[in-house]
Design a protein around this motif. Structure first.
Motif, mmCIF file in Angstrom:
data_model
loop_
_atom_site.group_PDB
_atom_site.id
_atom_site.type_symbol
_atom_site.label_atom_id
_atom_site.label_comp_id
_atom_site.label_asym_id
_atom_site.label_seq_id
_atom_site.Cartn_x
_atom_site.Cartn_y
_atom_site.Cartn_z
ATOM 1 N N LYS A 71 -20.455 -26.838 -50.572
ATOM 2 C CA LYS A 71 -19.086 -26.339 -50.749
ATOM 3 C C LYS A 71 -18.124 -27.378 -51.309
ATOM 4 C CE LYS A 71 -19.742 -23.180 -46.844
ATOM 5 N NZ LYS A 71 -19.287 -22.767 -45.507
ATOM 6 N N ALA A 74 -14.004 -28.136 -50.696
ATOM 7 C CA ALA A 74 -13.218 -26.923 -50.477
ATOM 8 C C ALA A 74 -12.486 -26.960 -49.141
ATOM 9 C CB ALA A 74 -14.130 -25.690 -50.539
ATOM 10 N N TYR A 75 -13.055 -27.631 -48.157
ATOM 11 C CA TYR A 75 -12.428 -27.700 -46.840
ATOM 12 C C TYR A 75 -11.050 -28.350 -46.904
ATOM 13 C CZ TYR A 75 -11.974 -28.679 -41.807
ATOM 14 O OH TYR A 75 -11.532 -28.743 -40.511
ATOM 15 N N GLN A 77 -8.790 -27.815 -49.029
ATOM 16 C CA GLN A 77 -7.820 -26.757 -49.310
ATOM 17 C C GLN A 77 -7.276 -26.179 -48.010
ATOM 18 O OE1 GLN A 77 -9.640 -24.767 -53.359
ATOM 19 N NE2 GLN A 77 -10.620 -24.260 -51.432
ATOM 20 N N MET A 78 -8.159 -26.010 -47.040
ATOM 21 C CA MET A 78 -7.770 -25.479 -45.744
ATOM 22 C C MET A 78 -6.930 -26.500 -44.980
ATOM 23 S SD MET A 78 -10.294 -23.645 -43.033
ATOM 24 C CE MET A 78 -9.638 -22.604 -41.728
ATOM 25 N N THR A 234 -14.735 -19.822 -50.792
ATOM 26 C CA THR A 234 -14.118 -21.106 -51.115
ATOM 27 C C THR A 234 -12.877 -20.964 -52.002
ATOM 28 O OG1 THR A 234 -15.661 -21.319 -52.982
ATOM 29 C CG2 THR A 234 -16.271 -22.413 -50.910
ATOM 30 N N LYS A 238 -7.462 -18.154 -50.430
ATOM 31 C CA LYS A 238 -8.070 -17.699 -49.178
ATOM 32 C C LYS A 238 -8.129 -18.850 -48.172
ATOM 33 C CE LYS A 238 -11.760 -15.055 -49.562
ATOM 34 N NZ LYS A 238 -13.056 -14.534 -50.058
ATOM 35 N N GLN A 239 -8.536 -20.008 -48.651
ATOM 36 C CA GLN A 239 -8.657 -21.173 -47.767
ATOM 37 C C GLN A 239 -7.283 -21.685 -47.327
ATOM 38 O OE1 GLN A 239 -11.546 -23.791 -47.346
ATOM 39 N NE2 GLN A 239 -12.804 -21.974 -47.343
ATOM 40 N N GLY A 243 -5.803 -21.497 -43.695
ATOM 41 C CA GLY A 243 -5.527 -22.768 -43.030
ATOM 42 C C GLY A 243 -4.187 -22.762 -42.322
ATOM 43 N N SER A 402 -18.254 -24.049 -39.816
ATOM 44 C CA SER A 402 -18.014 -22.649 -40.163
ATOM 45 C C SER A 402 -18.218 -21.760 -38.952
ATOM 46 C CB SER A 402 -18.954 -22.221 -41.303
ATOM 47 O OG SER A 402 -18.672 -22.930 -42.481
ATOM 48 N N GLY A 460 -13.908 -14.917 -45.713
ATOM 49 C CA GLY A 460 -13.888 -16.284 -45.212
ATOM 50 C C GLY A 460 -13.067 -16.376 -43.945
ATOM 51 N N GLU A 462 -10.062 -15.889 -43.637
ATOM 52 C CA GLU A 462 -8.986 -14.896 -43.557
ATOM 53 C C GLU A 462 -9.312 -13.806 -42.550
ATOM 54 O OE1 GLU A 462 -11.453 -13.424 -47.123
ATOM 55 O OE2 GLU A 462 -11.016 -15.288 -46.082
#
Length: 497
Positions: A71, A74-75, A77-78, A234, A238-239, A243, A402, A460, A462
């Motif tokens: 991934k 991408a984390y 972003q959260m 990702t 959404k992330q 978050g 996750s 995800g 969300e």
């Protein structure tokens, strides 16, 4: 060369000696108030440093570096969404909780909706925190089992019993007051261990400090922003949005985290600590992700293969034959500091919620009786967590971070919905129906994810918002019926003149 088992045992023993010593010092002169709230005398800079470590569990330590394999970054972003979520907590929730003088934040639900709503929020927290903490601690127990207990022929159950007994020992007396000081130690150990691991792995790869940014940024695992496919989990928005609400739910509406923030003298001091700790989390998480890229590069340039489970990447590299013993010691120190402190804080918050919210012990008991009940509840929470961890012994193949957030999406959704509805409207609800709504919402959210999956949409984090939305809808319907019952004429047909 010193065996891995000996390294782990000595490191854990040394760390716990420090924790127990700090715990005894913090518990001096302590009472029930210091256990539940820390006495609300802690300087905000200390709480801010402590909260950096408090937000990072053993799952983060193990799982985040491995996430880069599938991934990328991408984390992050959260995590950027977390900062916005912390701002909402600091300016909306903290003043509310301080004005009401709450020991447990779920006391707000009693004032706003009623006793059953209060109990619903408390029980949801207890279940969600128990499951989440068990998953986090389980991941660490698996590593300790692999490195220590299995080579000695000892069962997993003994592993869990010993480690949780040690956690119980240093949190039993001091409570929140102890947690803040041990979390400061944890924060320093975490950041130091990750930075040192980056240094050692870079050295093994022959990458100098000046070359590190270029090497990391040019690697395929270092992609941060994903704007191309809204159907994937990702996808940036959404992330990021998830978050924001995940931070509100798992920090602002979580007794475990808020009892630390509310250890400050007032909400203005607590607000400072919250925003400083939120901003500091970004570079700390980035360090974990950079380490993940370096671990991946190490596997690519050596004969070491990337493990099938991403959570095993960190441990596989640091305990490989080419790595010096010091790297293994640093890894274990970071792992135990993150995991055991998180388990200790979970046990403290679970004890607080059960004692204050469910048993209403502070209102009904003398101080001596309250102390006895609190200690018994603390033991009961420790035993329950041990049993849940053993049940989790065969976790799914997904990366553990996750799994934790998926659990949180189901369990924290109703709490988020209750607070959002309570703060955004003045409508009265049927208090007796609130438990039904809190059970129905996650079930409907699960059905929704199955339906979206059939359409090719990957749900995800969300999922939390879907869950909270169903809770708000249920509360609104309940409020409409209450209004109709109190004002029957409002639903009758207008009179024709």
């Amino acid at each position: 060369m010193m065996s891995v088992s000996v390294i782990v045992i000595l490191t854990i023993a040394a760390y716990f000696l420090v924790l127990i010593g700090v715990g005894r010092l913090a518990a001096r002169g302590g009472d029930n108030s210091s256990f539940f709230t820390g006495g609300r005398k802690t300087p905000w800079p200390f709480v801010a440093i402590a909260m950096v470590g408090a937000a990072i569990s053993g799952v983060t330590f193990i799982s985040v570096p491995g996430m880069v394999v599938g991934k990328g970054y991408a984390y992050l972003q959260m995590v950027l969404g977390f900062v916005v979520g912390y701002a909402v907590i600091a300016w909306v929730l903290l003043p509310l909780f301080y004005r009401r003088g709450l020991v447990s934040i779920y006391g707000y639900l009693s004032d706003r909706f009623g006793r059953r709503s209060h109990l619903s929020g408390a029980w949801i927290f207890i279940v969600s925190k128990m499951l989440g903490a068990a998953v986090r601690f389980f991941v660490v127990c698996v590593v300790v089992q692999l490195l220590v207990f299995a080579p000695l022929g000892l069962p997993f159950e003994l592993n869990v019993a010993v480690t949780l007994a040690l956690v119980w020992a240093y949190t039993a007396a001091g409570g929140v007051k102890t947690l803040i000081w041990t979390d400061i130690i944890k924060s320093l150990c975490l950041v130091g261990s990750v930075a040192l691991c980056i240094y050692y792995v870079s050295s093994q790869l022959g990458i100098g400090f000046g070359d590190l940014p270029g090497v990391v940024s040019s690697h395929s695992t270092s992609k941060v922003f994903y704007f191309d496919n809204p159907m994937e989990g990702t996808y940036f928005w959404k992330q990021f949005i998830a978050g924001i609400f995940m931070a509100i739910a798992t920090n602002g509406l979580d007794q475990d985290m808020m009892q630390r923030h509310m250890a400050c003298a007032d909400f203005k001091a607590s607000r400072k600590n919250m925003m400083v700790s939120a901003i500091m989390q970004v570079p700390v998480i980035l360090l974990f992700l950079v380490l993940g890229t370096l671990l991946t590069i190490y596997c690519e340039q050596t004969s070491l293969s990337v493990p099938a489970k991403s959570d095993e990447l960190f441990g596989a590299v640091v305990f490989s034959d080419a790595m010096p013993v010091a790297v293994g010691v640093i890894f274990v120190l970071g792992l135990v500091s993150s995991a055991y402190s998180a388990a200790g804080s979970a046990l403290t918050s679970l004890t607080t919620s059960m004692t204050v919210d469910i048993l209403h012990a502070p209102e009904r008991m003398s101080q001596s009786r309250l102390t006895f009940v609190r200690r018994m509840v603390h033991v009961a929470m420790t035993v329950t967590m041990a049993l849940v961890i053993i049940v989790f012994y065969h976790l799914s193949d997904d990366d553990a971070i996750s799994a934790v957030y998926t659990l949180a999406s189901y369990t924290y959704g109703p709490i988020l919905g209750l607070f959002v509805f309570g703060l955004s409207s003045k409508m009265r609800v049927n208090d007796r129906l609130v438990p039904v709504v809190c059970i129905a919402a996650p079930c409907l959210a699960w059905l929704t994810t199955r339906g979206l999956a059939a359409l090719g949409y990957e749900t995800g984090f969300e999922l939390l918002l879907i869950n909270a939305a169903y809770t708000c809808i249920g509360l609104f319907v309940s409020a409409v019926f209450v209004s109709a019952k109190e004002n029957p004429a409002s639903l009758s047909a207008p009179e024709i003149k």
